[in-house]
Design a protein around this motif. Sequence first.
Motif, short mmCIF file in Angstrom:
data_model
loop_
_atom_site.label_atom_id
_atom_site.label_comp_id
_atom_site.label_asym_id
_atom_site.label_seq_id
_atom_site.Cartn_x
_atom_site.Cartn_y
_atom_site.Cartn_z
N ASP A 1 -7.50 0.37 -5.17
CA ASP A 1 -6.16 -0.03 -5.60
C ASP A 1 -5.76 -1.34 -4.93
OD1 ASP A 1 -5.30 2.39 -7.18
OD2 ASP A 1 -5.74 3.35 -5.26
N ARG A 2 -6.20 -1.49 -3.68
CA ARG A 2 -5.90 -2.72 -2.94
C ARG A 2 -7.09 -3.06 -2.04
NH1 ARG A 2 -0.25 -3.14 -3.83
NH2 ARG A 2 0.45 -1.08 -4.54
N ASN B 1 -0.65 8.63 6.17
CA ASN B 1 -1.91 9.36 6.37
C ASN B 1 -2.46 9.97 5.09
OD1 ASN B 1 -3.39 9.27 8.73
ND2 ASN B 1 -2.17 10.82 9.79
N LYS B 2 -2.00 9.47 3.96
CA LYS B 2 -2.43 10.00 2.65
C LYS B 2 -3.21 8.94 1.91
CE LYS B 2 1.78 12.82 2.43
NZ LYS B 2 3.07 13.02 1.71
N GLY B 3 -4.22 9.39 1.15
CA GLY B 3 -5.10 8.44 0.49
C GLY B 3 -6.28 8.12 1.39
N GLN B 4 -6.93 6.99 1.14
CA GLN B 4 -8.12 6.63 1.91
C GLN B 4 -8.15 5.13 2.17
OE1 GLN B 4 -10.86 8.99 2.86
NE2 GLN B 4 -10.91 7.25 4.25
N ILE B 5 -8.43 4.80 3.44
CA ILE B 5 -8.62 3.42 3.83
C ILE B 5 -10.05 3.27 4.32
CG2 ILE B 5 -7.94 1.58 5.43
CD1 ILE B 5 -5.19 3.00 5.59
N ALA C 1 0.83 -1.21 0.00
CA ALA C 1 0.00 0.00 0.00
C ALA C 1 0.86 1.26 0.00
CB ALA C 1 -0.92 0.00 1.21
N GLN C 2 0.52 2.20 -0.87
CA GLN C 2 1.30 3.42 -1.06
C GLN C 2 0.50 4.66 -0.68
OE1 GLN C 2 4.59 3.31 -2.15
NE2 GLN C 2 4.31 1.10 -1.95
N PRO C 3 1.20 5.74 -0.29
CA PRO C 3 0.49 7.00 0.00
C PRO C 3 -0.38 7.43 -1.19
CG PRO C 3 2.79 7.15 0.68
CD PRO C 3 2.66 5.87 -0.07
N GLY C 4 -1.60 7.85 -0.88
CA GLY C 4 -2.49 8.35 -1.92
C GLY C 4 -3.42 7.30 -2.50
N GLU C 5 -3.22 6.01 -2.18
CA GLU C 5 -4.04 4.96 -2.75
C GLU C 5 -5.40 4.85 -2.06
OE1 GLU C 5 -0.91 1.78 -4.72
OE2 GLU C 5 -1.76 1.32 -2.74
#
Length: 430
Positions: free
Chosen positions: A302-303, A255-259, A229-233
């Motif tokens: 993305d994941r 803390n970037k992207g959305q989970i 998992a990468q920032p922004g994903e």
Amino acid sequence: MRDGGRIAAAIEVLTEINERRRPVQEALKDWGNKHRFAGSGDRVAIGNLVFDALRHKLSHAQAMGSDSARALVLATYIWGWGNQVEKLQQVMEEDRHAPEPLSEAEGEALLQNKPVDDGNQISANIPEWLWPHFQDNFGDEALAVGRSLSERAPIDMRVNTLKSSQEKVLKRLSHLRAEVSGLSPVGVRLEPVVGPRKSPHVQAEETFRKGWFELQDEASQIASILSGAQPGEQVLDLCAGGGGKSLALAAQMQNKGQIYAYDAHKIRLAPLYERMARAGVRNIQTIDPQTGSLDICNGKMDRVFVDAPCSGTGVWRRRPDTKWRVTENALNGRIEEQAQVLETATRFVRSGGKLIYATCSLIPAENQLQVKAFLEKHSDFKLVDLAPVWDEHFGVVESRKPLFKDGGTVTLTPHHTGTDGFFIAMMERV
């Protein structure tokens, strides 16, 4: 309480567990409620006796010539905790709360300390019906894996890189003799205590309250890292439970992207809100299974991380009573659930996205065979070889190398990697 009373109490609790098939924590809690005079140290010692007896149930029973709670506890006190038979005899004579004195047969068995070396499931302390599954998975190493699952587990912590670093946490926990866990770059470990000693209560540490670290086994940390998992994903944690992996992914993504954290059982998500606040996490959105909808994730992720419900065979070090309570019907039920949740997960993975499947099981039917069946059904997914991904993140450490199977799935065990038992596979939508 002295040792005699503790031994008697452990026998009483273990008898309750064996005869009524009760969860060990429930039985220990009930005993404590009925015996409020027992101090915290007594309760810890009694619990340790019970847990260790369950860890070595088959091998101790064979060596003692009895599988009674009494035989198992006595064997644990001598062989597991390193006490002398003479000391046990003295304890039983001098403490009026101790159980009946040793019989001649018990004393002889304890003195002989006859090793159990059948090279089979008894030596491995694995239920007979599960032994073929371990042989299928590990071959000649099945015995070593079983024995490693019968030991106590360390306390593993994941450093929250949003607030601290491995170096800082090690320094602040130096009084507990904290060490790097060895594989995870954000892992910190306390080796297991021995005998009646109490494990450190790390949640009482100031650094925990500040959100510098979370309790998380190194195997689970590794699964999060291997997910890539990468920032922004955009990431969906489909079986989020208490949110341990969601929190690990949040830090990994800076803390970037959305989970999106979801679990079919709402109550399991409850601890996540407090944990997010303590960790300073801002990119997790929980989805209530009763009032929310996962439609927002359709075809966009993305994941998708599926930490599937499983038999829990990989965490027997921490929950040894489940080793003796799991049934074939329960296992088959879990296998069906896993197939269903994998099927559900497909609708959320975008083209080129990744589906990560993980369990804390060491049973092939829950792992490699589950992935094989999924890929046979879904030609639009292909298996990703995790061997080079492993080398990129963890290097080639022969002494702690996992098993790579069937095109690049990863199997972790206490014997191979010094972690809980864990399985990880990654599929890419093409």
